[in-house]
Design a protein around this motif. Sequence first.
Motif, PDB file in Angstrom:
ATOM      1  N   ASP A  94       0.791  -1.230   0.000  1.00 42.65           N
ATOM      2  CA  ASP A  94       0.000   0.000   0.000  1.00 42.65           C
ATOM      3  C   ASP A  94       0.823   1.280   0.000  1.00 42.65           C
ATOM      4  N   ARG A 101      -0.970   0.124 -10.958  1.00 42.83           N
ATOM      5  CA  ARG A 101      -1.156  -1.223 -10.420  1.00 42.83           C
ATOM      6  C   ARG A 101       0.076  -1.584  -9.587  1.00 42.83           C
ATOM      7  N   LYS A 102      -0.166  -2.046  -8.380  1.00 44.19           N
ATOM      8  CA  LYS A 102       0.918  -2.177  -7.408  1.00 44.19           C
ATOM      9  C   LYS A 102       1.420  -3.614  -7.266  1.00 44.19           C
ATOM     10  N   GLU A 129      -1.537  -7.306  -7.177  1.00 45.14           N
ATOM     11  CA  GLU A 129      -2.954  -7.134  -6.869  1.00 45.14           C
ATOM     12  C   GLU A 129      -3.858  -8.037  -7.690  1.00 45.14           C
ATOM     13  N   ASN A 130      -3.349  -8.551  -8.801  1.00 45.04           N
ATOM     14  CA  ASN A 130      -4.169  -9.438  -9.628  1.00 45.04           C
ATOM     15  C   ASN A 130      -3.296 -10.496 -10.302  1.00 45.04           C
TER      16      ASN A 130
END
Length: 253
Positions: A94, A101-102, A129-130
């Motif tokens: 975070d 996109r992290k 994240e994905n």
Amino acid sequence: MIRITIIGSGNVAQHLIKAFTKSELVEIVQVYSRKKETLSSLIEFDKITSDFEELLESDLYIIAVSDKAIADVSKQLPFQNRIVVHTSGAASLDVLDAKNRKGVFYPLQTFSKNKEIDFSIIPLCLEAENTFDFRVLETVAKSISNAVFAINSDQRKALHVAAVFVNNFTNHLYQIGQEICTEHKVPFEILKPLIQETAEKINTLNPVDAQTGPAKRNDSVTIESHLAYLNNENQKNIYKLLTQSIQDDRQAL
């Protein structure tokens, strides 16, 4: 071929540049450094920029800067919806700015600029994240390392704390050992085979099973003799603390 940009010029950034330069699956499009000359011996000078506004489009941006600078650097990136990762063991996902996109691309190793390293054996801890972004990170990671792991932020923090114990604290104990040797005019080199053997033991033994010494044997005579011999109060306190910790573990078994 996956196009990447590395942001940073410190130890981690420099070792990543060296590793990715050898990869056939990755192309370093650009590197950001506040001082271009810092990286001029590692990559073509025209690929180095000191201006965030000059960053070219890449598939992946790796921020390899100090933990305290990650948030600020990610905010300055002049684009959105691209994969941006940091290389920190302690910082959470975070900390990166939400406009992109992290992810995390954490090499678990101690790096020194003048010490060559075999990147193929370095554990790379990944988080995204994905699924799509994770697969990109995984492809990049596997192009330079044979040890790639999916690790979330909490697990990564646990690894980082554990790494401080096995690396930073252990190295400090080496320093204390060297100081004791120097004080008493004994060559520190005499201890190096012991250091090597101790490190190699954990390849075949659990650390608990590899433990030896007066604390493990509960040899109070030797322990008191050592404490009486030490002149430095800090060294005495560390000796007492570690001795007690080993004995507590022994009693718990």
